[in-house]
Design a protein around this motif. Structure first.
Motif, mmCIF file in Angstrom:
data_model
loop_
_atom_site.group_PDB
_atom_site.id
_atom_site.type_symbol
_atom_site.label_atom_id
_atom_site.label_comp_id
_atom_site.label_asym_id
_atom_site.label_seq_id
_atom_site.Cartn_x
_atom_site.Cartn_y
_atom_site.Cartn_z
ATOM 1 N N LEU A 1 0.823 -1.262 0.041
ATOM 2 C CA LEU A 1 -0.092 0.031 -0.032
ATOM 3 C C LEU A 1 0.918 1.244 -0.080
ATOM 4 C CD1 LEU A 1 -2.871 -1.046 2.439
ATOM 5 C CD2 LEU A 1 -2.931 -1.088 -0.003
ATOM 6 N N LEU A 2 2.030 1.038 0.225
ATOM 7 C CA LEU A 2 2.883 2.618 0.427
ATOM 8 C C LEU A 2 3.526 2.657 -0.680
ATOM 9 C CD1 LEU A 2 4.155 2.592 4.058
ATOM 10 C CD2 LEU A 2 2.033 3.664 3.113
ATOM 11 N N GLU A 3 3.543 3.585 -1.172
ATOM 12 C CA GLU A 3 4.338 4.155 -2.742
ATOM 13 C C GLU A 3 5.254 5.379 -2.182
ATOM 14 O OE1 GLU A 3 2.660 4.642 -7.055
ATOM 15 O OE2 GLU A 3 1.511 5.686 -5.489
ATOM 16 N N PRO A 4 6.760 4.949 -2.611
ATOM 17 C CA PRO A 4 7.924 5.682 -2.394
ATOM 18 C C PRO A 4 7.686 7.147 -3.334
ATOM 19 C CG PRO A 4 8.721 4.124 -3.139
ATOM 20 C CD PRO A 4 7.151 3.699 -2.965
ATOM 21 N N ILE A 5 7.912 8.268 -2.652
ATOM 22 C CA ILE A 5 7.871 9.473 -3.557
ATOM 23 C C ILE A 5 9.054 10.444 -2.965
ATOM 24 C CG2 ILE A 5 5.449 9.376 -4.338
ATOM 25 C CD1 ILE A 5 4.945 11.485 -2.261
ATOM 26 N N ILE A 6 9.439 11.451 -3.684
ATOM 27 C CA ILE A 6 10.302 12.160 -3.081
ATOM 28 C C ILE A 6 9.898 13.798 -3.345
ATOM 29 C CG2 ILE A 6 12.668 13.520 -3.934
ATOM 30 C CD1 ILE A 6 13.655 10.919 -4.990
ATOM 31 N N VAL A 7 9.753 14.351 -1.971
ATOM 32 C CA VAL A 7 9.186 15.632 -1.941
ATOM 33 C C VAL A 7 10.329 16.346 -1.273
ATOM 34 C CG1 VAL A 7 7.460 16.966 -1.068
ATOM 35 C CG2 VAL A 7 6.828 14.838 -1.610
ATOM 36 N N ASP A 8 10.834 17.645 -2.087
ATOM 37 C CA ASP A 8 11.691 18.527 -1.528
ATOM 38 C C ASP A 8 13.025 17.773 -1.178
ATOM 39 O OD1 ASP A 8 9.945 20.673 -1.718
ATOM 40 O OD2 ASP A 8 9.422 20.543 0.216
ATOM 41 N N ASP A 9 13.521 16.837 -2.066
ATOM 42 C CA ASP A 9 14.608 16.143 -1.846
ATOM 43 C C ASP A 9 14.604 15.154 -0.741
ATOM 44 O OD1 ASP A 9 15.742 16.992 -4.265
ATOM 45 O OD2 ASP A 9 16.557 18.581 -3.162
ATOM 46 N N LYS A 10 13.484 14.826 -0.248
ATOM 47 C CA LYS A 10 13.365 14.052 0.924
ATOM 48 C C LYS A 10 12.319 12.665 0.530
ATOM 49 C CE LYS A 10 13.918 17.473 4.492
ATOM 50 N NZ LYS A 10 13.216 17.920 5.688
ATOM 51 N N LEU A 11 12.891 11.499 0.877
ATOM 52 C CA LEU A 11 12.051 10.321 0.612
ATOM 53 C C LEU A 11 10.909 10.278 1.511
ATOM 54 C CD1 LEU A 11 11.578 7.722 -1.078
ATOM 55 C CD2 LEU A 11 13.227 6.708 0.838
ATOM 56 N N THR A 12 9.639 10.253 0.830
ATOM 57 C CA THR A 12 8.534 9.966 1.674
ATOM 58 C C THR A 12 7.559 9.086 1.232
ATOM 59 O OG1 THR A 12 6.735 11.297 2.884
ATOM 60 C CG2 THR A 12 7.315 11.882 0.637
ATOM 61 N N TYR A 13 6.730 8.718 1.703
ATOM 62 C CA TYR A 13 5.632 7.640 1.234
ATOM 63 C C TYR A 13 4.228 8.269 1.097
ATOM 64 C CZ TYR A 13 9.495 4.523 2.413
ATOM 65 O OH TYR A 13 10.602 3.727 2.206
ATOM 66 N N LYS A 14 3.495 7.687 -0.030
ATOM 67 C CA LYS A 14 2.195 8.001 0.116
ATOM 68 C C LYS A 14 1.237 6.676 -0.037
ATOM 69 C CE LYS A 14 0.852 8.734 -4.569
ATOM 70 N NZ LYS A 14 0.425 9.547 -5.799
ATOM 71 N N ILE A 15 0.036 6.700 0.436
ATOM 72 C CA ILE A 15 -0.859 5.478 0.499
ATOM 73 C C ILE A 15 -1.515 5.593 -0.834
ATOM 74 C CG2 ILE A 15 -2.666 4.334 1.483
ATOM 75 C CD1 ILE A 15 -2.112 5.836 4.072
ATOM 76 N N LYS A 16 -1.235 4.142 -1.656
ATOM 77 C CA LYS A 16 -2.030 3.920 -2.820
ATOM 78 C C LYS A 16 -3.784 4.026 -2.721
ATOM 79 C CE LYS A 16 1.570 0.766 -4.607
ATOM 80 N NZ LYS A 16 1.766 -0.516 -4.827
ATOM 81 N N GLN A 17 -4.243 4.509 -3.618
ATOM 82 C CA GLN A 17 -5.551 4.669 -3.764
ATOM 83 C C GLN A 17 -6.122 3.741 -4.736
ATOM 84 O OE1 GLN A 17 -7.194 6.560 -1.244
ATOM 85 N NE2 GLN A 17 -5.175 6.646 -0.553
#
Length: 132
Positions: A34-50
């Motif tokens: 369910l978690l999808e890695p994304i890069i926001v402001d040069d930081k690795l974060t995760y968003k939940i797949k919908q």
């Protein structure tokens, strides 16, 4: 579309609209799913797949009960420590052999019976007052 196999009692409760949120534990499997890695402001974060729709099944084989249901959103509950699938309307049902009577229909029948009983009581009271 995402596909989940669930227990019979949970399947029936979702079918009857008793359960509107399907919970899945915070495990490595569900994080990976369910978690999808994304890069926001040069930081690795995760968003939940919908998902717009999910298929829920119960059992194995070609004749297993299943339904396609609207998935309003997938979220993570910090309080419960689990992923939550917010369920909407049932789009399609297959192989539902057990007759599940909607509890709303039962309630409506009870209310109609009570209405008739009240009418009879009122009629008896009117007749009694006419005779007195």
């Amino acid at each position: 579309m995402y596909k989940l196999s669930i227990a019979k009692d949970l399947f029936d409760n979702i079918l009857l609209k008793k359960t509107l949120i399907l919970e899945k534990e915070n495990s490595n499997y569900w994080k990976k799913e369910l978690l999808e890695p994304i890069i926001v402001d040069d930081k690795l974060t995760y968003k939940i797949k919908q998902f717009n729709k999910i298929t829920l099944t119960n059992g194995l084989g070609d004749d297993k009960p299943q339904m396609i249901i609207e998935c309003k959103k997938v979220d993570y509950s910090i309080e419960n420590g689990c992923f939550e699938f917010y369920l909407g309307k049932i789009i399609e049902q297959k192989n539902i052999t057990t007759l599940i009577i909607d509890e709303k229909d039962i309630l409506i029948k009870q209310l109609l019976q009570e209405k008739e009983e009240l009418k009879n009581i009122l009629k008896e009271m009117k007749d009694k007052f006419k005779n007195d």
